[in-house]
Design a protein around this motif. Structure first.
Motif, PDB file in Angstrom:
ATOM      1  N   PRO A 144       0.792  -1.391  -0.753  1.00  8.08           N
ATOM      2  CA  PRO A 144       0.424   0.277   0.467  1.00  8.08           C
ATOM      3  C   PRO A 144       0.803   1.325   0.025  1.00  8.08           C
ATOM      4  CG  PRO A 144      -0.758  -1.491   1.105  1.00  8.08           C
ATOM      5  CD  PRO A 144       0.655  -2.872   0.960  1.00  8.08           C
ATOM      6  N   ASP A 145       1.661   1.232   0.320  1.00  3.97           N
ATOM      7  CA  ASP A 145       2.857   2.969   0.898  1.00  3.97           C
ATOM      8  C   ASP A 145       3.682   2.994  -0.580  1.00  3.97           C
ATOM      9  OD1 ASP A 145       2.618   2.482   3.603  1.00  3.97           O
ATOM     10  OD2 ASP A 145       4.244   1.296   3.660  1.00  3.97           O
ATOM     11  N   ASN A 146       3.701   1.922  -1.902  1.00  3.86           N
ATOM     12  CA  ASN A 146       4.157   2.331  -3.161  1.00  3.86           C
ATOM     13  C   ASN A 146       3.225   2.471  -3.482  1.00  3.86           C
ATOM     14  OD1 ASN A 146       7.009   2.609  -2.272  1.00  3.86           O
ATOM     15  ND2 ASN A 146       7.307   1.067  -1.638  1.00  3.86           N
ATOM     16  N   ARG A 147       1.582   1.527  -3.291  1.00  5.61           N
ATOM     17  CA  ARG A 147       0.702   1.746  -4.062  1.00  5.61           C
ATOM     18  C   ARG A 147       0.838   0.656  -5.354  1.00  5.61           C
ATOM     19  NH1 ARG A 147      -0.990   7.474  -4.160  1.00  5.61           N
ATOM     20  NH2 ARG A 147      -1.228   7.159  -6.315  1.00  5.61           N
ATOM     21  N   LEU A 148       1.547  -0.596  -4.963  1.00  4.90           N
ATOM     22  CA  LEU A 148       1.899  -1.831  -6.347  1.00  4.90           C
ATOM     23  C   LEU A 148       1.634  -3.137  -5.823  1.00  4.90           C
ATOM     24  CD1 LEU A 148       4.758  -3.209  -5.529  1.00  4.90           C
ATOM     25  CD2 LEU A 148       5.677  -0.988  -6.035  1.00  4.90           C
ATOM     26  N   ALA A 149       1.652  -3.908  -6.402  1.00  2.56           N
ATOM     27  CA  ALA A 149       1.163  -5.073  -6.074  1.00  2.56           C
ATOM     28  C   ALA A 149       2.398  -5.853  -7.216  1.00  2.56           C
ATOM     29  CB  ALA A 149      -0.466  -5.372  -6.082  1.00  2.56           C
ATOM     30  N   VAL A 150       2.103  -7.502  -6.947  1.00  2.00           N
ATOM     31  CA  VAL A 150       3.261  -8.560  -8.068  1.00  2.00           C
ATOM     32  C   VAL A 150       1.805  -9.542  -7.780  1.00  2.00           C
ATOM     33  CG1 VAL A 150       5.052 -10.050  -7.965  1.00  2.00           C
ATOM     34  CG2 VAL A 150       5.089  -7.771  -7.022  1.00  2.00           C
ATOM     35  N   VAL A 151       1.309  -9.998  -8.474  1.00  2.00           N
ATOM     36  CA  VAL A 151       0.046 -11.095  -8.812  1.00  2.00           C
ATOM     37  C   VAL A 151       0.687 -11.757 -10.162  1.00  2.00           C
ATOM     38  CG1 VAL A 151      -0.704  -9.391 -10.838  1.00  2.00           C
ATOM     39  CG2 VAL A 151      -1.853 -11.456  -8.819  1.00  2.00           C
ATOM     40  N   GLN A 152       0.202 -12.921  -9.881  1.00  2.00           N
ATOM     41  CA  GLN A 152       0.400 -13.877 -10.776  1.00  2.00           C
ATOM     42  C   GLN A 152      -0.608 -14.210 -11.867  1.00  2.00           C
ATOM     43  OE1 GLN A 152       0.347 -17.601  -7.852  1.00  2.00           O
ATOM     44  NE2 GLN A 152       2.857 -17.928  -8.387  1.00  2.00           N
ATOM     45  N   PRO A 153      -0.998 -14.921 -12.721  1.00  2.00           N
ATOM     46  CA  PRO A 153      -1.457 -14.473 -14.113  1.00  2.00           C
ATOM     47  C   PRO A 153      -3.037 -15.416 -14.510  1.00  2.00           C
ATOM     48  CG  PRO A 153       0.424 -15.896 -14.566  1.00  2.00           C
ATOM     49  CD  PRO A 153       0.883 -15.750 -13.029  1.00  2.00           C
ATOM     50  N   GLY A 154      -2.791 -16.306 -13.314  1.00  2.00           N
ATOM     51  CA  GLY A 154      -4.132 -16.914 -12.981  1.00  2.00           C
ATOM     52  C   GLY A 154      -4.971 -16.136 -12.262  1.00  2.00           C
ATOM     53  N   VAL A 155      -4.899 -14.988 -11.444  1.00  2.00           N
ATOM     54  CA  VAL A 155      -5.690 -14.086 -10.584  1.00  2.00           C
ATOM     55  C   VAL A 155      -6.784 -14.213 -11.125  1.00  2.00           C
ATOM     56  CG1 VAL A 155      -5.935 -12.694  -9.060  1.00  2.00           C
ATOM     57  CG2 VAL A 155      -3.714 -14.435  -8.568  1.00  2.00           C
ATOM     58  N   VAL A 156      -7.967 -13.778 -11.210  1.00  2.00           N
ATOM     59  CA  VAL A 156      -9.138 -13.775 -11.669  1.00  2.00           C
ATOM     60  C   VAL A 156      -9.616 -12.294 -11.197  1.00  2.00           C
ATOM     61  CG1 VAL A 156     -11.822 -13.022 -11.459  1.00  2.00           C
ATOM     62  CG2 VAL A 156     -10.197 -15.347 -11.355  1.00  2.00           C
TER      63      VAL A 156
END
Length: 470
Positions: free
Chosen positions: A104-116
């Motif tokens: 939240p502090d840097n307003r980013l996320a890391v996500v895998q490709p299968g996430v809906v």
């Protein structure tokens, strides 16, 4: 056949028996996406890797066996980009469905490709954050598919398409090596922008195994405006005036008479004013408070000055969702009349009315229902052709209408796809739009990154055979 059997056995040994399917009844279910006219073949196997390492195992094994790979997400695409070819391995990323990090502090996320998509949006909302890309299939399409096609959605007018929210990628290349592109910082211009190269490449250059995405503060609850017009041209003028005034609503959608009629029949309620209308504009502002009121008041005035016969504004969230439902149910509504085939063409916003008029003309010429909805805020229109899939004659006429619509779009200074991609249904149209030099550069990039044509061969464009090479 012996080599193919050995490949399947090797993959089962490395990934586990439950991750590799060769039963034709099972693999057929992974052989195509939602585009009914795009060709597809029968895969040798369907594999469902669980992480980046397993993707690398699949890529190296297929490369060694000379078996092509077609990457696939949930299969919600509308261009045939995830369609199998005979004897390929379909690499399905839906098991790679973890949100690896939310910062939240840097307003980013890391996500895998299968996430809906919707699951991800819901997760980041708990942190007061917002992931903007929202394809119409957001409740079941996956982030990986969105990345591969550079998907858009209803919020594009304000927030852009998928690429505008991506900072970096992890991509497995044709030699099995892992490439990391981009960065986690707000700014960064070191080297070529490889992130944007892979976004929208439709699985032809590598397999995306994670993405670092930028998030925005959660917007305010939207206020909603609906405006009805007796003439499509008047609605087009209203859109142009909104753009000219510098107004940027979070959503601005248009519906033509055919889509309004279908939605009203499906919802069993009036969508527009009593007596009907020829076009409907739906706008939202998520700026909140006085800013949203000011934005929609100005848009309402511009619509009235452009010839709107009815305007209505609400700040009630439930009522706004109900009004927008008419736009969201159009494809379901059209299923009452037959098989639907959605086109995807983007034109300058000043030419929207001309495109809709062209679709009405084409509808008369081919004798099929064509309903037009679209993202008026960015000119991305979705003419939808309805036909009887069991009739060879109607299927042929649907093909003709599909191509004629693209031709009209190009003649108006547009592009043959705004968000669905090229896939296997628009290969010839890509060549028409970008020309021989553009095609040469595409093929050279493909050959540099995937010299054996391992990934998704035949999607977007054909590569020359080795014997044809100079």
């Amino acid at each position: 056949m012996t080599g193919q059997h050995e490949l399947a056995q090797r993959l089962r040994a490395e990934l586990g028996a439950d991750a590799v399917h060769t039963d034709p009844d099972v693999t057929a279910g992974y052989s195509r996406d939602m585009m009914p006219l795009a060709p597809n073949g029968q895969p040798l196997a369907v594999v469902l890797p669980a992480d980046t390492h397993e993707v690398q195992v699949v890529v190296r094994a297929c490369a060694a066996a000379g078996v092509p790979i077609v990457p696939r997400g949930a299969g919600s695409g509308l261009s045939g980009a995830a369609n199998a070819i005979d004897g390929c391995v379909v690499l399905v990323t839906t098991r790679m469905n973890e949100i690896l990090e939310i910062d939240p502090d840097n307003r980013l996320a890391v996500v895998q490709p299968g996430v809906v998509n919707l699951d991800f949006r819901t997760a980041v909302e708990k942190h007061g954050l917002f992931y903007p890309p929202d394809p119409s299939s957001y409740d079941w399409c996956t982030i990986g598919g969105n990345l591969s096609t550079n998907a858009g959605g209803l919020c594009c007018v304000k927030y852009g398409v998928t690429t505008d929210s991506v900072l970096g990628l992890d991509v497995v290349l044709a030699d099995g090596e892992l490439l990391r592109t981009g960065r986690r910082t707000v700014k960064g211009v070191a080297g070529y922008d490889l992130t944007k190269l892979f976004i929208g490449s439709e699985g032809t250059l590598g397999v995306i195994t994670s993405a670092t995405v930028a998030l925005k503060p959660l917007p305010q609850a939207p206020s909603t405006l609906v405006a009805a017009f007796d003439e499509v041209e008047s609605a087009g003028v209203a859109v142009s005036r909104v753009v000219r005034e510098g107004l940027v609503p979070s959503l601005m959608e248009i519906m033509d008479a055919s889509s309004i009629e279908a939605a009203e029949a499906y919802l069993k309620t009036e969508v527009g004013p009593a007596g009907g209308c020829r076009a409907l504009l739906l706008c939202q502002s998520d700026s909140g408070g006085e800013v949203a009121t000011r934005e929609l008041t100005m848009i309402e005035r511009l619509c009235s000055d452009s010839g709107a016969t009815m305007t209505y504004v609400t700040t009630d969230l439930a009522e706004g969702r109900m009004l927008l439902q008419a736009r969201r149910v159009v494809l379901l509504a059209l299923e009452r009349y037959g098989t639907w085939l959605t086109d995807d063409v983007c034109v300058p916003r000043t030419r929207i009315a001309e495109l809709i008029a062209g679709c009405e003309r084409i509808s008369g010429e081919v004798g099929l229902r064509i309903a037009v909805v679209g993202h008026a805020g960015d000119g991305n229109m979705h003419p939808t052709i309805v036909y009887d899939q069991t009739s060879a004659d109607e299927t042929a006429r649907a093909h003709r209408a599909f191509d004629d619509i693209l031709s009209v779009g190009l003649s108006l200074g547009g592009t043959v796809t705004g968000e669905h991609g090229i896939g296997r249904i628009k290969r010839d149209w890509l060549a028409t739009e970008i020309g021989p030099v553009g095609m040469r550069v595409h093929r050279e990039l493909k050959a540099a990154l995937d010299p054996t044509n391992l990934f998704n061969p035949g999607s977007m464009f054909a590569m020359p055979s080795p014997s044809a090479a100079p």
